[in-house]
Scaffold this motif. Structure first.
Motif, PDB file in Angstrom:
ATOM      1  N   PRO A   1      13.635  15.149   2.166  1.00 38.32           N
ATOM      2  CA  PRO A   1      12.849  14.564   3.255  1.00 38.32           C
ATOM      3  C   PRO A   1      11.643  13.775   2.746  1.00 38.32           C
ATOM      4  O   PRO A   1      11.256  13.859   1.581  1.00 38.32           O
ATOM      5  N   SER A   2      11.042  13.064   3.670  1.00 38.44           N
ATOM      6  CA  SER A   2       9.899  12.230   3.340  1.00 38.44           C
ATOM      7  C   SER A   2       8.713  13.043   2.829  1.00 38.44           C
ATOM      8  O   SER A   2       8.395  14.100   3.370  1.00 38.44           O
TER       9      SER A   2
ATOM     10  N   LEU B   1       9.877   3.898  -1.122  1.00 39.81           N
ATOM     11  CA  LEU B   1       9.972   3.981   0.329  1.00 39.81           C
ATOM     12  C   LEU B   1      11.412   4.193   0.785  1.00 39.81           C
ATOM     13  O   LEU B   1      12.369   3.756   0.136  1.00 39.81           O
ATOM     14  N   MET B   2      11.547   4.854   1.922  1.00 46.08           N
ATOM     15  CA  MET B   2      12.851   5.146   2.513  1.00 46.08           C
ATOM     16  C   MET B   2      13.167   4.100   3.576  1.00 46.08           C
ATOM     17  O   MET B   2      12.264   3.581   4.244  1.00 46.08           O
ATOM     18  N   ILE B   3      14.436   3.823   3.755  1.00 48.40           N
ATOM     19  CA  ILE B   3      14.891   2.884   4.784  1.00 48.40           C
ATOM     20  C   ILE B   3      15.542   3.699   5.896  1.00 48.40           C
ATOM     21  O   ILE B   3      16.465   4.482   5.648  1.00 48.40           O
ATOM     22  N   HIS B   4      15.073   3.519   7.126  1.00 48.32           N
ATOM     23  CA  HIS B   4      15.566   4.329   8.235  1.00 48.32           C
ATOM     24  C   HIS B   4      17.019   4.006   8.554  1.00 48.32           C
ATOM     25  O   HIS B   4      17.470   2.864   8.416  1.00 48.32           O
ATOM     26  N   VAL B   5      17.754   5.029   9.000  1.00 52.38           N
ATOM     27  CA  VAL B   5      19.178   4.875   9.309  1.00 52.38           C
ATOM     28  C   VAL B   5      19.399   3.994  10.537  1.00 52.38           C
ATOM     29  O   VAL B   5      20.452   3.367  10.676  1.00 52.38           O
ATOM     30  N   LEU B   6      18.430   3.907  11.444  1.00 48.07           N
ATOM     31  CA  LEU B   6      18.557   3.055  12.637  1.00 48.07           C
ATOM     32  C   LEU B   6      18.107   1.637  12.280  1.00 48.07           C
ATOM     33  O   LEU B   6      17.011   1.188  12.605  1.00 48.07           O
ATOM     34  N   LYS B   7      18.999   0.900  11.635  1.00 46.20           N
ATOM     35  CA  LYS B   7      18.641  -0.399  11.080  1.00 46.20           C
ATOM     36  C   LYS B   7      18.327  -1.442  12.149  1.00 46.20           C
ATOM     37  O   LYS B   7      17.691  -2.456  11.857  1.00 46.20           O
ATOM     38  N   GLN B   8      18.764  -1.191  13.390  1.00 42.72           N
ATOM     39  CA  GLN B   8      18.478  -2.150  14.451  1.00 42.72           C
ATOM     40  C   GLN B   8      16.993  -2.232  14.778  1.00 42.72           C
ATOM     41  O   GLN B   8      16.554  -3.161  15.472  1.00 42.72           O
TER      42      GLN B   8
ATOM     43  N   LEU C   1       0.825  -1.200   0.000  1.00 42.82           N
ATOM     44  CA  LEU C   1       0.000   0.000   0.000  1.00 42.82           C
ATOM     45  C   LEU C   1       0.863   1.254   0.000  1.00 42.82           C
ATOM     46  O   LEU C   1       0.613   2.202  -0.763  1.00 42.82           O
ATOM     47  N   SER C   2       1.880   1.276   0.835  1.00 48.57           N
ATOM     48  CA  SER C   2       2.742   2.450   0.955  1.00 48.57           C
ATOM     49  C   SER C   2       3.439   2.767  -0.357  1.00 48.57           C
ATOM     50  O   SER C   2       3.618   3.945  -0.717  1.00 48.57           O
ATOM     51  N   LYS C   3       3.811   1.736  -1.098  1.00 46.93           N
ATOM     52  CA  LYS C   3       4.519   1.943  -2.361  1.00 46.93           C
ATOM     53  C   LYS C   3       3.634   2.589  -3.426  1.00 46.93           C
ATOM     54  O   LYS C   3       4.156   3.126  -4.405  1.00 46.93           O
ATOM     55  N   THR C   4       2.310   2.547  -3.250  1.00 48.61           N
ATOM     56  CA  THR C   4       1.454   3.236  -4.212  1.00 48.61           C
ATOM     57  C   THR C   4       1.580   4.749  -4.084  1.00 48.61           C
ATOM     58  O   THR C   4       1.199   5.484  -5.002  1.00 48.61           O
ATOM     59  N   PHE C   5       2.122   5.226  -2.942  1.00 51.42           N
ATOM     60  CA  PHE C   5       2.358   6.660  -2.758  1.00 51.42           C
ATOM     61  C   PHE C   5       3.738   7.076  -3.272  1.00 51.42           C
ATOM     62  O   PHE C   5       3.996   8.261  -3.430  1.00 51.42           O
TER      63      PHE C   5
ATOM     64  N   THR D   1      12.940  -4.641  12.266  1.00 51.32           N
ATOM     65  CA  THR D   1      12.946  -6.000  12.801  1.00 51.32           C
ATOM     66  C   THR D   1      11.879  -6.926  12.223  1.00 51.32           C
ATOM     67  O   THR D   1      11.717  -8.053  12.691  1.00 51.32           O
ATOM     68  N   THR D   2      11.140  -6.466  11.217  1.00 50.21           N
ATOM     69  CA  THR D   2      10.205  -7.364  10.533  1.00 50.21           C
ATOM     70  C   THR D   2      10.915  -7.969   9.325  1.00 50.21           C
ATOM     71  O   THR D   2      12.096  -7.709   9.077  1.00 50.21           O
ATOM     72  N   ASP D   3      10.175  -8.745   8.556  1.00 50.65           N
ATOM     73  CA  ASP D   3      10.749  -9.305   7.322  1.00 50.65           C
ATOM     74  C   ASP D   3      10.808  -8.273   6.203  1.00 50.65           C
ATOM     75  O   ASP D   3      11.271  -8.587   5.107  1.00 50.65           O
ATOM     76  N   HIS D   4      10.357  -7.059   6.497  1.00 51.98           N
ATOM     77  CA  HIS D   4      10.302  -6.006   5.486  1.00 51.98           C
ATOM     78  C   HIS D   4      11.121  -4.805   5.978  1.00 51.98           C
ATOM     79  O   HIS D   4      10.691  -4.098   6.881  1.00 51.98           O
ATOM     80  N   PRO D   5      12.287  -4.567   5.393  1.00 55.42           N
ATOM     81  CA  PRO D   5      13.149  -3.475   5.881  1.00 55.42           C
ATOM     82  C   PRO D   5      12.534  -2.089   5.694  1.00 55.42           C
ATOM     83  O   PRO D   5      13.008  -1.126   6.287  1.00 55.42           O
ATOM     84  N   GLU D   6      11.484  -1.975   4.903  1.00 50.59           N
ATOM     85  CA  GLU D   6      10.814  -0.691   4.736  1.00 50.59           C
ATOM     86  C   GLU D   6      10.023  -0.283   5.978  1.00 50.59           C
ATOM     87  O   GLU D   6       9.639   0.870   6.126  1.00 50.59           O
TER      88      GLU D   6
END
Length: 301
Positions: free
Chosen positions: A131-132, A83-90, A76-80, A93-98
């Motif tokens: 920015p976002s 997507l950005m990946i946050h710098v705090l990668k820790q 759904l988000s990709k229809t907008f 924690t889901t199977d989706h890095p987005e």
């Protein structure tokens, strides 16, 4: 309450598409609740175009009872947009890095999300060059009390400023600093790594931002994130930043969202700020999933 918001009245070009949705205004100034739309299922291109137009018009959209899977949230988000990946990668924690997880929950001795994130007024990722555009926050688990999120309309805040202040700030620019924010907000944590610092250098943005689609001006400020105003003496810079931040979060410009499980809130980072509020994190669990849509470099008048 009338379904015709003040913003719609100002911008009639959006009326035809917005009236296709069942919208109820959240405040006189901005925001709308969308009813009768199930985004857990794929929607037509026309429906998504209408939803995007409604976001341009109202700045924030609230949809209740949206049981999104993580995969559907990302789709759904990709229809907008991308997507950005946050710098705090820790905290991815889901199977989706987005998906950036906001939570007080720990599993196997490690936090699954960032806790006490966003407890200041800000616009997501204002500290990067581009920015976002917007964010989509989905409530997985919410406490029975507390943990509300406050949103403020930066369009309405700018429009309410005295003309003398508008004229003064239209051409000014400010430094947004993630490092400065992190050191204030998370002084008890490990400092940012050299890699994280390298990815988030200080950036300069206009104090008055023009929305690229509606062309409406808005304040572009933030607490702790905005370090200084370019070209002003330090004392004057700090005083003006504080004054604009106080004005921007006046009650007349603010909507308080009380979360329910499976709420989805979509907001436009180009013309809003938001702030998380505390809750009893020793008694209650809170798990929120956020996706963040890419945007463009801000430009001023």
């Amino acid at each position: 309450m009338s379904r015709l918001s003040p913003v719609m009245a100002i911008h009639p070009s959006y009326r035809s598409v917005s009236m296709q949705l069942n919208l109820t205004p959240l405040t006189p100034a901005f925001g709308a609740e969308v009813q009768g739309l199930n985004l857990s299922q794929p929607q037509s291109d026309d429906t998504m175009a209408t939803l995007k137009a409604a976001l341009n018009e109202h700045s924030i959209l609230v949809l209740r009872d949206q049981p999104l899977s993580a995969q559907r949230h990302v789709e759904l988000s990709k229809t907008f947009g991308p997507l950005m990946i946050h710098v705090l990668k820790q905290f991815l924690t889901t199977d989706h890095p987005e998906i950036y997880v906001l939570s007080n929950v720990a599993e196997n001795g490690k936090p699954i999300g960032n806790h006490k994130e966003g407890w200041n007024w800000h616009s997501d990722l204002s500290y990067v060059e581009e920015p976002s555009m917007g964010s989509l926050l989905h409530a997985i688990e919410v406490p029975p009390e507390g943990g509300d999120t406050l949103f403020a309309s930066m369009h309405a805040a700018f429009e309410a400023l005295p003309k003398a202040i508008k004229d003064k700030i239209r051409s000014l620019k400010a430094v947004h600093s993630y490092t400065g924010y992190y050191e204030k907000a998370f002084a008890d944590r490990e400092p940012l790594s050299a890699e994280q610092r390298a990815k988030t250098p200080d950036v300069v943005h206009p104090l008055v931002r023009i929305h690229p689609e509606t062309h409406r001006p808005s304040l572009y400020v933030g607490q702790d994130i905005v370090k200084e105003i370019v070209g002003l003496p330090a004392e004057e810079s700090r005083s003006l930043i504080d004054e604009l931040n106080r004005h921007a979060i006046s009650d007349a410009f603010v909507y308080r969202h009380k979360w329910q499980a499976h709420d989805l809130v979509i907001w436009d980072n180009r013309c809003t700020m938001h702030c998380a509020t505390p809750y009893d994190d020793q008694r209650y669990r809170r798990v929120m999933h956020r996706t963040t849509v890419e945007g463009d470099r801000p430009f001023g008048a």
